[in-house]
Design a protein around this motif. Structure first.
Motif, PDB file in Angstrom:
ATOM      1  N   GLU A 114       0.821  -1.212   0.000  1.00 24.95           N
ATOM      2  CA  GLU A 114       0.000   0.000   0.000  1.00 24.95           C
ATOM      3  C   GLU A 114       0.856   1.264   0.000  1.00 24.95           C
TER       4      GLU A 114
ATOM      5  N   SER B  84      -6.303   0.593  -8.336  1.00 22.29           N
ATOM      6  CA  SER B  84      -5.721  -0.609  -7.759  1.00 22.29           C
ATOM      7  C   SER B  84      -6.549  -1.760  -8.296  1.00 22.29           C
TER       8      SER B  84
ATOM      9  N   THR C 230     -10.018  -1.440  -5.014  1.00 20.17           N
ATOM     10  CA  THR C 230      -9.784  -0.257  -4.195  1.00 20.17           C
ATOM     11  C   THR C 230     -10.487  -0.306  -2.837  1.00 20.17           C
TER      12      THR C 230
ATOM     13  N   TYR D 257      -8.334  -1.140   0.231  1.00 18.28           N
ATOM     14  CA  TYR D 257      -7.313  -0.260   0.809  1.00 18.28           C
ATOM     15  C   TYR D 257      -7.626  -0.090   2.285  1.00 18.28           C
TER      16      TYR D 257
END
Lengths: 233, 613
Positions: free
Chosen positions: B287, B313, B316, B319
């Motif tokens: 990350e 990503s 997402t 995250y």
């Protein structure tokens, strides 16, 4: 209402940028320059500014205009400097001035002046070129057919474009190279693209034009104010 | 430099001429007399597609940060421009200097999808560079390639001089440093390749012989010399916060596919969906910190003026501090009317309060990817989404005023039956009912459901890499069945072309014998194959026929676990044993948990690549 009217250029490589891409370019420039532009309401707010008229792809200009609505009035010099510092080479803000923005700029535009540079295939005497220009100007009517698509129907209609041509002037003739200046109707009350003049010079004036090297440049846009033709700022 | 006057003439004859002019703000110009290495970053698709690719912006700026390296861009010219530059004998040029790329030291292609391979060939041809590695001379540039498709580089083995396997940020600089040394020594190109083949992540296809069995499967892949590496290990960046990320990116003049700031929030994915190649090859998860991301966002907004920031990503919603990140970004940029987009949110991670927050600036449609129509099949692919999750999310969304929903599925997944296909329809109808179950006053807008199905393409380094792809006929039948049973004017059904997916499957798991098919197809006019209007399936079939290669051998054949696969010499850190175990679990419909909840033993944290989860 705080509306600022801006005159700008579109030159060099920027002539390859379409009208919509130019709009997006300005949106980003306003954000980068921290211009306090007004946004529309709703799900997809968009910045409130409008360009006077679309410039055809491939045409350069020293006389483009737009109106921008601002949240608050800012100094015009600061406005010009801030915006110019983020704009790409080829676009320059020349002037800015607050206007009464009651009528849309787009609806006010009446005329454009262009410089058109081209080559003819065989060298001719000056007066022959002058004559072919006059062969257009001396006509009372020039009818062309415009086609419009409406749903599945193609609607054809004949329009007289002579009244859309204010003037055509021969500026320079050097061998095969010719430069003319012409003022043509522009905007919602009638619009004529400068390349039509070249078509007419071929058709009525018997000029043989080399289609590969044509340069068109808009010099200025005009509005009509109190029955006089004036620049928008 | 190519003739600018001629270029001007040519540009007046093509659509979107701004694709070919360069000079955008934040593009970089250098004096070629002051640089040692000239690198052309080549994207084998149009300008609009290539400029939307984050990897381009990372590498372009990373390389140009070095004073002695000049990285420029080149894209595949659209067919109208191709015709013009051929007619006027203009060699393919780089946008920054307008110099022909054949004068460069390196041409680096990024391989984002298999169907761009013919564009690689076409670009070399337009650049007036020989297509085959073996035909190129000492003075020709090195032709290199990287990107996700380089994880099975073999179909391009005859064309590319060397591949970069994995994340390139560090490796590319190591290679270029070696190049500078080599240039001074005046040795042969082969000497350079022998030097860099020892760098981790570099694969030189001409250094290997492939031996085949009688049944056309691979017997072994042997290095031609003892000291060429037997295994090629992928490269990764260990710490994303220390990795380079551009603070200024080029602002395209024309609208690109993703016309926005792309903030990469993390790499890798812990979900372990069994069809997903990205989820396997990009491990482990790394990350970027919130501080770093906000700082980057600030700089990028200032440098570009874009109206949208996309958090990119593989997933997402995973995250770890997404909510905090979203709130902080919204807080900072709301006033500037900058919207946020989260393109890859998963159903179960969909926190509706986050979505609501985002939509304060701009409201868009919602996209869900259940991938399969029944719970059974979703368990097979380890999607780990319960129908309940979907129902709850959609219900919430309708309550909050949404009315446009897109649902993505795949056809042809392993173990699929007609029941699973009908499950797609059932799910779409359930979503429709949810909308009309709301009291009339609560319903906002006009309901529009779009169901899209793609055709499953088995990919290397996934648990499904041994599976046959469905035949084109089977896909056609399944699509027709769905078309027949989805009969509701609120629901639109879209589907992918199975012929294109078939070719994708051939090249995704192909070996080096396919290089000649690629060249043959290109000779027959194939390029921009990913563009429906230019895709020429018949020409591809002729190319297979004329080269004596059976495409079904690659696309529709079931492989045994002990078969040598064309990409076996590449080590992505995830072990083959793990992939086999996952495939076996898939057959039984057993789920594997998200590995953040406990290691599932894929091998990435034990391999020498250096992954720490």
């Amino acid at each position: 209402m705080t509306t600022i009217r801006v005159k700008f250029t579109k030159e060099e490589d920027l002539k390859y940028i379409s009208h919509l891409d130019l709009m997006r370019l300005f949106q980003r420039a306003f954000r980068r320059a921290n211009i306090p532009i007004k946004y529309s309401q709703g799900f997809n707010p968009h910045p409130k500014f409008s360009l006077a008229t679309a410039l055809p792809l491939g045409v350069t200009s020293d006389g483009e205009y737009m109106d921008i609505e601002l949240e608050k009035e800012i100094n015009t010099k600061t406005f010009i400097d801030d915006l110019n510092s983020v704009l790409p080479k080829g676009i320059r803000i020349l002037k800015a001035s607050y206007v009464d923005g009651k009528k849309s700029l787009m609806s006010l535009i009446r005329w454009s002046t262009y410089i058109v540079e081209f080559n003819i295939k065989e060298d001719l005497a000056n007066d022959i070129v002058e004559n072919s220009i006059n062969s257009i100007l001396n006509k009372d009517k020039i009818l062309i057919t415009k086609t419009k698509r409406k749903r599945n129907k193609v609607i054809e209609r004949k329009i007289d474009i002579r009244k859309y041509i204010k003037d055509i002037m021969l500026l320079i003739k050097e061998g095969k190279k010719i430069i003319i200046k012409t003022t043509l109707k522009t905007g919602s009350q009638g619009n004529l693209k400068p390349n039509v003049i070249l078509d007419l010079l071929q058709e009525y004036g018997n000029l043989k034009i080399d289609c590969d090297n044509i340069k068109i440049h808009r010099l200025e846009l005009f509005i009509e104010h109190n029955e006089k033709v004036v620049t928008p700022i | 430099m190519i003739n600018k006057k001629l270029l001007d003439k040519v540009l007046s004859k093509v659509e979107k001429p701004a694709r070919y002019i360069g000079n955008e703000q934040n593009s970089i110009k250098k004096n070629i007399n002051e640089v040692e290495v000239r690198f052309a970053f080549a994207f084998p698709d149009t300008y609009e597609v290539g400029m939307s690719h984050l990897g381009l912006h990372i590498l372009y700026n990373l390389l140009n940060k070095k004073d002695d390296i000049y990285c420029e861009r080149v894209f595949a010219p659209w067919i109208d421009m191709e015709e013009q530059i051929k007619k006027n004998n203009i060699p393919l040029y780089a946008l920054e200097s307008k110099d022909p790329i054949k004068e460069f030291d390196f041409i680096g292609f990024t391989l984002q999808y298999e169907m761009s391979y013919t564009n690689v060939i076409n670009m070399l041809h337009l650049a007036q560079i020989p297509i085959l590695s073996k035909d190129r001379k000492e003075e020709d540039p090195f032709i290199i390639a990287g990107g996700p498709c380089a994880y099975n580089p073999e179909p391009l083995a005859d064309i590319i001089d060397f591949f970069i396997i994995g994340e390139a940020e560090e490796l590319i600089l190591e290679i270029l440093n070696e190049y500078k040394k080599w240039k001074k020594e005046g040795k042969t190109k082969k000497a350079f390749l022998e030097k860099i083949c020892k760098l981790e992540g570099v694969y030189v296809p001409s250094f290997y012989d492939v031996k085949y069995n009688e049944d056309n499967t691979i017997k072994e892949i042997v290095p031609k010399k003892e000291d060429y590496p037997r295994k090629i290990q992928k490269r990764i960046i260990e710490n994303l916060d220390e990795a380079f990320f551009p603070e200024e990116v080029i602002i395209p003049y024309i609208e690109t596919v993703h016309d926005r700031i792309s903030l990469e929030v993390f790499r890798g994915c812990t979900r372990g969906c069994r069809f997903c190649q990205a989820g396997m090859i990009y491990r482990p998860v790394r990350e970027r910190s919130i501080e770093n991301l906000i700082n980057l966002a600030r700089k990028l907004v200032k440098a570009t003026g874009h109206e949208e920031i996309s958090l990119s990503s593989l997933s997402t919603g995973d995250y770890s501090k997404l909510e905090e990140l979203v709130l902080k970004l919204m807080d900072e940029f709301k006033e500037k009317r900058i919207g946020l987009s989260l393109p890859s949110l998963r159903l179960d991670s969909l926190d509706i309060s986050i979505i609501e927050e985002i939509q304060k600036v701009r409201k868009t449609g919602l996209t869900f990817a259940p991938e399969a129509g029944t719970q059974r099949l979703r368990d097979v692919i380890n999607k780990g989404i319960e129908e309940e999750d979907l129902i709850k999310s959609v219900e919430n969304a309708f309550n909050l005023g949404w009315s446009t929903v897109k649902l993505y599925f795949m056809l042809g997944l392993p173990t699929e039956t007609m029941e699973d296909i009908e499950g797609i329809k059932d799910l779409a109808y359930k979503v429709k009912d949810l909308f009309f179950d709301l009291p009339k006053g609560k319903r906002k807008g006009n309901l529009k459901i779009t169901v899209s199905t793609s055709c499953f393409v088995p990919k290397p380094f996934t648990p499904f890499q041994w599976h046959p792809q469905d035949s084109i006929e089977a896909f056609n039948k399944k699509q027709k069945h769905l078309k027949d049973i989805i009969k509701d004017r609120k629901i639109t059904y879209n589907y992918h072309d199975p012929e294109l997916s078939f070719l994708e499957a051939v090249f995704a798991r192909g070996d080096r014998r396919l290089s000649k098919v690629l060249i043959k197809a290109w000779e027959k006019g194939c390029r921009f194959d990913g563009w429906a209007e230019l895709f020429k399936y018949q020409n591809w079939m002729e190319a297979f026929e004329e080269t004596g290669i059976d495409p079904h051998f690659y696309a529709n054949r079931k492989r045994d676990y002990d078969e040598v696969l064309p990409w076996d010499f590449i080590d992505v850190g995830v072990s083959k044993e793990y992939l086999i175990k996952e495939n076996e679990k898939a057959q039984k419909g057993i789920l594997t948990r998200d590995c953040r909840l406990g290691c599932t033993g894929c091998g990435i944290n034990q391999s020498s690549i250096g992954g720490v989860c």
